[in-house]
Design an enzyme around this catalytic site. Structure first.
Site, PDB file in Angstrom:
ATOM      1  N   PHE A   1     -15.625   3.288   6.855  1.00 24.52           N
ATOM      2  CA  PHE A   1     -14.288   3.615   6.552  1.00 24.52           C
ATOM      3  C   PHE A   1     -14.239   3.687   4.929  1.00 24.52           C
ATOM      4  CE2 PHE A   1     -14.267  -0.837   7.461  1.00 24.52           C
ATOM      5  CZ  PHE A   1     -13.723  -1.438   6.407  1.00 24.52           C
TER       6      PHE A   1
ATOM      7  N   GLU B   1      -9.861 -10.588  -7.548  1.00 25.73           N
ATOM      8  CA  GLU B   1      -8.761  -9.717  -7.177  1.00 25.73           C
ATOM      9  C   GLU B   1      -7.600  -9.876  -8.370  1.00 25.73           C
ATOM     10  OE1 GLU B   1      -7.723  -9.649  -3.094  1.00 25.73           O
ATOM     11  OE2 GLU B   1      -9.615  -8.808  -2.509  1.00 25.73           O
TER      12      GLU B   1
ATOM     13  N   THR C   1      -5.234  -7.736  10.511  1.00 25.23           N
ATOM     14  CA  THR C   1      -5.342  -6.336   9.644  1.00 25.23           C
ATOM     15  C   THR C   1      -4.793  -4.968  10.528  1.00 25.23           C
ATOM     16  OG1 THR C   1      -7.300  -7.395   8.889  1.00 25.23           O
ATOM     17  CG2 THR C   1      -7.362  -4.999   8.665  1.00 25.23           C
TER      18      THR C   1
ATOM     19  N   ARG D   1      -1.603 -14.484   4.170  1.00 23.39           N
ATOM     20  CA  ARG D   1      -2.163 -13.771   5.363  1.00 23.39           C
ATOM     21  C   ARG D   1      -1.309 -13.994   6.624  1.00 23.39           C
ATOM     22  NH1 ARG D   1      -6.855 -11.736   4.256  1.00 23.39           N
ATOM     23  NH2 ARG D   1      -7.855 -11.865   6.205  1.00 23.39           N
TER      24      ARG D   1
ATOM     25  N   ARG E   1       2.626  -6.401   8.608  1.00 24.02           N
ATOM     26  CA  ARG E   1       1.865  -5.240   9.189  1.00 24.02           C
ATOM     27  C   ARG E   1       2.329  -4.774  10.719  1.00 24.02           C
ATOM     28  NH1 ARG E   1      -3.689  -7.732   6.984  1.00 24.02           N
ATOM     29  NH2 ARG E   1      -4.006  -6.692   5.399  1.00 24.02           N
TER      30      ARG E   1
ATOM     31  N   TYR F   1     -12.256  -2.391  -4.207  1.00 21.59           N
ATOM     32  CA  TYR F   1     -12.987  -2.470  -2.850  1.00 21.59           C
ATOM     33  C   TYR F   1     -14.330  -2.365  -2.633  1.00 21.59           C
ATOM     34  CZ  TYR F   1      -8.341  -2.312  -0.340  1.00 21.59           C
ATOM     35  OH  TYR F   1      -6.873  -2.615   0.223  1.00 21.59           O
TER      36      TYR F   1
ATOM     37  N   HIS G   1      -2.254  -5.538   1.588  1.00 17.81           N
ATOM     38  CA  HIS G   1      -3.557  -6.216   1.359  1.00 17.81           C
ATOM     39  C   HIS G   1      -3.189  -7.423   0.687  1.00 17.81           C
ATOM     40  CE1 HIS G   1      -7.414  -7.221  -0.020  1.00 17.81           C
ATOM     41  NE2 HIS G   1      -7.019  -7.507  -0.942  1.00 17.81           N
TER      42      HIS G   1
ATOM     43  N   ASN H   1      -2.154  -0.075   6.680  1.00 19.32           N
ATOM     44  CA  ASN H   1      -1.623  -1.130   7.395  1.00 19.32           C
ATOM     45  C   ASN H   1      -0.458  -1.881   6.331  1.00 19.32           C
ATOM     46  OD1 ASN H   1      -3.504  -1.929   5.444  1.00 19.32           O
ATOM     47  ND2 ASN H   1      -4.503  -3.317   7.040  1.00 19.32           N
TER      48      ASN H   1
ATOM     49  N   LYS I   1       0.979  -1.209   0.047  1.00 22.52           N
ATOM     50  CA  LYS I   1      -0.085  -0.213  -0.067  1.00 22.52           C
ATOM     51  C   LYS I   1       0.861   1.228  -0.042  1.00 22.52           C
ATOM     52  CE  LYS I   1      -3.875  -2.205   2.007  1.00 22.52           C
ATOM     53  NZ  LYS I   1      -4.897  -2.212   3.225  1.00 22.52           N
TER      54      LYS I   1
HETATM   55  P1  CMP Z   1      -7.348  -4.735   3.462  1.00 21.92           P
HETATM   56  O1  CMP Z   1      -6.756  -6.026   3.613  1.00 21.92           O
HETATM   57  O2  CMP Z   1      -6.904  -3.771   2.325  1.00 21.92           O
HETATM   58  O3  CMP Z   1      -8.726  -4.692   3.130  1.00 21.92           O
HETATM   59  C1  CMP Z   1      -9.814  -3.995   3.479  1.00 21.92           C
HETATM   60  C2  CMP Z   1      -9.224  -2.663   4.142  1.00 21.92           C
HETATM   61  O4  CMP Z   1     -10.133  -1.637   5.055  1.00 21.92           O
HETATM   62  C3  CMP Z   1      -8.212  -3.092   5.261  1.00 21.92           C
HETATM   63  O5  CMP Z   1      -7.246  -3.880   4.663  1.00 21.92           O
HETATM   64  C4  CMP Z   1      -8.114  -2.070   6.393  1.00 21.92           C
HETATM   65  O6  CMP Z   1      -6.894  -1.381   5.445  1.00 21.92           O
HETATM   66  C5  CMP Z   1      -9.185  -1.077   5.845  1.00 21.92           C
HETATM   67  N1  CMP Z   1     -10.003  -0.923   7.458  1.00 21.92           N
HETATM   68  C6  CMP Z   1     -10.655  -2.070   7.826  1.00 21.92           C
HETATM   69  N2  CMP Z   1     -11.323  -1.551   9.044  1.00 21.92           N
HETATM   70  C7  CMP Z   1     -11.062  -0.443   8.912  1.00 21.92           C
HETATM   71  C8  CMP Z   1     -11.211   0.696   9.994  1.00 21.92           C
HETATM   72  N3  CMP Z   1     -11.995   0.387  11.024  1.00 21.92           N
HETATM   73  N4  CMP Z   1     -11.109   1.966   9.597  1.00 21.92           N
HETATM   74  C9  CMP Z   1     -10.226   2.204   8.395  1.00 21.92           C
HETATM   75  N5  CMP Z   1      -9.912   1.257   7.523  1.00 21.92           N
HETATM   76  C10 CMP Z   1     -10.173  -0.006   7.752  1.00 21.92           C
END
Ligand code: CMP
Length: 139
Positions: free
Chosen positions: A59, A128, A93, A87, A104, A51, A117, A114, A11
């Site tokens: 969010f 994806e 996450t 993962r 992460r 997404y 992905h 984070n 990211k």
């Molecule tokens: P990712 O694996 O890219 O999939 C969806 C993304 O949404 C996740 O990683 C986070 O970066 C983001 N995400 C999930 N929960 C939250 C949250 N509470 N606030 C902001 N971003 C979020």
């Protein structure tokens, strides 16, 4: 265990901090093979489409804003049990909850920023990988 393909995105936060090489090293050290790779500055429609499953989440706007703020490195990874394996390499996450040594934990800042992905299931991996790599680009 079956050989799978999964999608990885390094990211904007990790790219900005010059962590591309370190993240790729962790991926390769885990035995995952990089089958295709692109560095892209995502457009808003590209990020929103990727997404789309999160469109109703509170969010979503923040997520799209973040994912379009700078370039990302997108790759298709392959290996036995690649989806779960990657993962594990990424960690939870929320970087605060991620295990030591994970991407992460090492490079993420918070649940939004984070660092990476990874696809979460075979169905999402198929969507994806196809979203960013049309079949002809894959070996
Ligand atoms: P990712 O694996 O890219 O999939 C969806 C993304 O949404 C996740 O990683 C986070 O970066 C983001 N995400 C999930 N929960 C939250 C949250 N509470 N606030 C902001 N971003 C979020």
């Amino acid at each position: 265990m079956a050989v799978e393909r999964t999608l990885s995105i390094i990211k904007p936060d990790a790219v900005e901090k010059n962590h591309i090489g370190a993240v790729l090293a962790l991926i390769e050290a885990a035995g995952l093979e990089i089958k295709a790779m692109r560095m892209v500055h995502l457009s808003r429609p590209q990020a929103e489409g990727f997404y789309a499953v999160h469109r109703e989440r509170p969010f979503f706007g923040e997520l799209v804003e973040f994912m379009t703020r700078g370039p990302v490195v997108i790759s298709c990874l392959e290996g036995e049990g690649a989806i779960a394996k990657y993962r594990g390499v990424m960690g939870a996450t929320d970087p605060a909850k991620a295990e030591d040594g994970t991407i992460r934990k090492l490079y993420g800042s918070n649940i939004g920023e984070n660092a990476c992905h990874g696809s979460d299931a075979p169905e999402t991996a198929a969507f994806e990988v196809g979203y960013f790599f049309p079949g002809y680009e894959l070996g």
